[in-house]
Design an enzyme around this catalytic site. Structure first.
Site, PDB file in Angstrom:
ATOM      1  CG  ASP D 237      65.710  48.439  78.762  1.00 56.38           C
ATOM      2  OD1 ASP D 237      66.283  48.125  79.908  1.00 56.38           O
ATOM      3  OD2 ASP D 237      66.369  47.502  77.760  1.00 56.38           O
ATOM      4  CB  SER D 238      58.988  49.565  79.725  1.00 52.19           C
ATOM      5  OG  SER D 238      59.437  48.907  78.281  1.00 52.19           O
TER       6      SER D 238
END
Lengths: 293, 293, 293, 293
Positions: D237-238
């Site tokens: 999720d980065s």
């Protein structure tokens, strides 16, 4: 009061806005003109209106290292502009525009403008405020801005407008903001400041033009209310739209609640229009705007 | 298809919606009625329309432990309702409403409804889809829903509407969704389903009613486009508004871009209206809605 | 300065906020209490927290015709409150709260608060402004509000906070607004004003707590920026959230653009929190808020 | 299924995306290249990252009348590209990208994608859907798309990913959409499809990464929930964010309500990312995106 001069002098830039009949080679010609004169492009925004077959461009470049002195840019650009049949303008970053504010009794838009002005957020001068009531005189005084109360009636409207025009001319006003000014300006007045009078209307136009839009919104039972900033034209609330926004409401919101919530919309939507205008990001063509981001 | 029965049976609730002339003691009387019969209130929403002097309430309670059997609640509530001159309705959680969908050629709203239906998101049955074109027949077939193509012309409009009404009656349809249905329904039809026909209009009403709102929005040069879900009344696009939302556009958006962006607005705004309707959260009074949250 | 007294005196109301363990009969008991004393309910909002099994209610009624004199309402309500084990408060419409504002160097939130205050939009008194810098002294003077500059260092922080507390106590301050106050308050200070210190943080919490959230947002490459108003607790930027909003940004927005756009968010989100707080619409339970609409 | 070929053939265009160290003359050089070959520019978007000193441009022109045959454009552009040290790509409007969809059990994002696909809204082919569960097999069958169920465990994850890669390769998949796919892909897999895997995460990142963001949002008591579409990188999720949006919630919204409201956000935010990707409007540099409008 010329608070932004020093800020601008360290980074001197120029903005060119232009439009012309759409054709091949426009961007190439302009960017080549800049490149050959050692111009460094900071922003380039363009738009083609495919219905009108018109090409629009806003280009900003650094004058640092640019070989043409600023006062000769117009002359040098002329032949290129003519070749493409351009309508064009040039703005220098150190020319701080003079903005007049017209108000009536409501304070929220004026308060917001003056707070931004005072904090240095807006790269403008405000030489004067004109009103048809004296309610906001104290506000003007707090910020040491000249305040002129010119109440009009049917008989003396033309005289008063002429007085306003001479005040605006004396202060070299570039553009006017109607910050909830509750008067209709004459066609003569509007034509003198074509596309240079910004109004805030308290509805999402074209819904609810004219007086008492929150009352009308309440009666219709809408679930959103809005605000619209636009350039003033002779037809009421029908000029080129600059910016619009809305907020959600419910059955619980009375007309008074709408007015309260609407105030925040109005001041924000108006301030975005002022910012875009003074950033030379708006172009008007027929009754629509291009607002570059 | 009655997929929600099992879910509901474990948590049996009842919703009462009512309105009456505003007066003291209404909430007290109703909540006392519930308390004395051992009812546990799950939600209570009320609203006073101060202009119309009307009190509105939606109250939902758990039938678990409630001393009055569900089939006798209406009878028991009658005298209280009469005392306050209430207009009222009762809905049980295990009564799954039957919803008909009317479509024309555009698929996005129907697709969205059927996806939600298929996933169990909507506590409804969809016994039939009616259209004036056969473009979406395959879509209906994918979900095993009856599809009726009834093309109307000026002569046979009444006949076809009667056919539609009998189809709707045969399927015990409770409410109708016009999912971009491009036909005007007759007053007779509308009155049969008063406040039970939900339409989606592709503009922020009251701006741009009628045909081609995106084209009209483009021509006006607005900076927002919107969608409005409302109950259908005889006057076109003028019924009680349920839900509205907008999205921002710029000068770069063509009519085609608006249509594309608008599709997402339309389907979301319509689905929120359907959800509120089937949750019994909407009350209509005159030409406005109360939509409890 | 008590500008709202006359407005309130014509419409004297009382607000009761309460919470207690969820159980049957609460609404019935309270509304019966009001009805039997001839109280006319203006608003009733309730909420059940199903996880915590706690019932919350805010009820506002007209004192016009209410049989219990305002000064005896608390005494009369006591036994009912005890029966349900309520935590409760009563607020009268004519009690105008005293609000202190804490600022540092940035003006936009203070400017916005003072403009609202000056126009009569906020039903409050602002007896004083406290700062750790003197930049905004002139702003305070424009509105004739006492301004105290208390610069803290590590050594004298406790002394200075004690000085602040005595200033606040002397002015009977009810709640404090941190309008971009760039200092961390001690736990002792915060406990003295539990759930009565409103802060505005310039990000959508819990993302980007602490210093320089716009810089962090820029580095992460987010497409939205936000602002969060919350009650201050000892853990930095972790208190109960009151209100949040965002605006969309693009790759074109520099940190400076975010700061500029964020200012509008911050002042609007903060003002909504102030309005909800002084309207007695916020209840805090554990680390969350109920904000009635 | 190649439904967009005919639409594209009538209007054949090419998109060039490029970035290079910022320097004078880039736009001039490229637009001159087009002009000298009789190219008509349809869109030109540029961006300068002033921190990284990198210039980005996306330019689209009409092949109608362009003097260089499409298959020779790359060769002809090479020397210019080298001169400015460009990283660049060329896309032809008739090359319809192949998109694979990865799903788990939740249907709403897949339903939305397939409805858009079926209506012709998306100029793509979907040769296959891959899942770690068979729940959505029927959905795939409705649209006649190959469905592969590959359940992974710790032991066979590499084998199954290799199987997936060969399926993707066999179908000449250009990019992958994780439509609520509840599995972490390996670094090896991700590197094979660098900046070509689009994920939808159900929070406004960087808040609430990882599992159960709605639960975390509920516990924190936020007043907005969001969704984020981003390219997948090895760190969960980065990756570079493409698009984000939010919706307002209140204390009344349970985790289930957030999940329901979030579904609409997720599918819209994901579809906007897909549209921008296939329109070749996204450029990735380091961990951020430029998304041209």
């Amino acid at each position: 009061m010329d608070k932004n001069v020093s800020a601008n002098s360290k980074h001197r830039t120029v903005v060119l806005t232009m439009y012309c009949p759409d054709q091949r080679g426009i961007i190439s010609a302009i960017t080549r003109f800049l490149y050959e004169n050692n111009g460094n492009i900071l922003y380039l925004d363009q738009h083609v209106d495919n219905n009108e077959k018109v090409f629009f461009m806003r280009i900003e470049w650094d004058l640092n290292g640019f070989r043409i002195p600023s006062e000769e840019i117009s002359n040098n650009f002329h032949s290129l502009a003519n070749k493409f049949n351009m309508t064009w303008k040039i703005f220098f970053s150190w020319d701080v525009p003079n903005m007049a504010v017209f108000v009536s009794k409501l304070s929220h838009c004026l308060d917001d403008i003056l707070a931004r002005y005072n904090s240095g957020e807006l790269n403008i001068n405000i030489p004067l405020i004109i009103s048809n009531h004296n309610d906001l005189q104290k506000t003007a005084e707090k910020f040491n801005i000249h305040f002129y109360c010119l109440t009009k009636n049917i008989k003396d409207k033309t005289d008063k407008e002429n007085k306003e025009i001479s005040l605006l001319t004396d202060s070299s006003v570039d553009f006017i903001v109607l910050a909830r000014y509750m008067q209709v300006l004459s066609g003569d007045f509007i034509r003198k400041f074509e596309n240079r009078i910004i109004n805030i209307h308290h509805s999402f136009l074209p819904a609810f033009p004219g007086a008492k839009p929150y009352q009308a919104a309440f009666e219709r039972g809408v679930k959103i209310i809005g605000a619209t900033s636009h350039y003033v034209t002779e037809e009421l609330d029908s000029g080129p739209i600059i910016e619009q926004d809305i907020t959600h409401i419910t059955h619980r919101d009375s007309v008074q609640d709408m007015i309260r919530k609407g105030r925040d919309l109005e001041k924000i939507v108006l301030s975005r229009a002022i910012y875009a205008h003074l950033s030379r990001k708006i172009m008007v063509y027929k009754n629509k705007t291009i607002v570059f981001s």
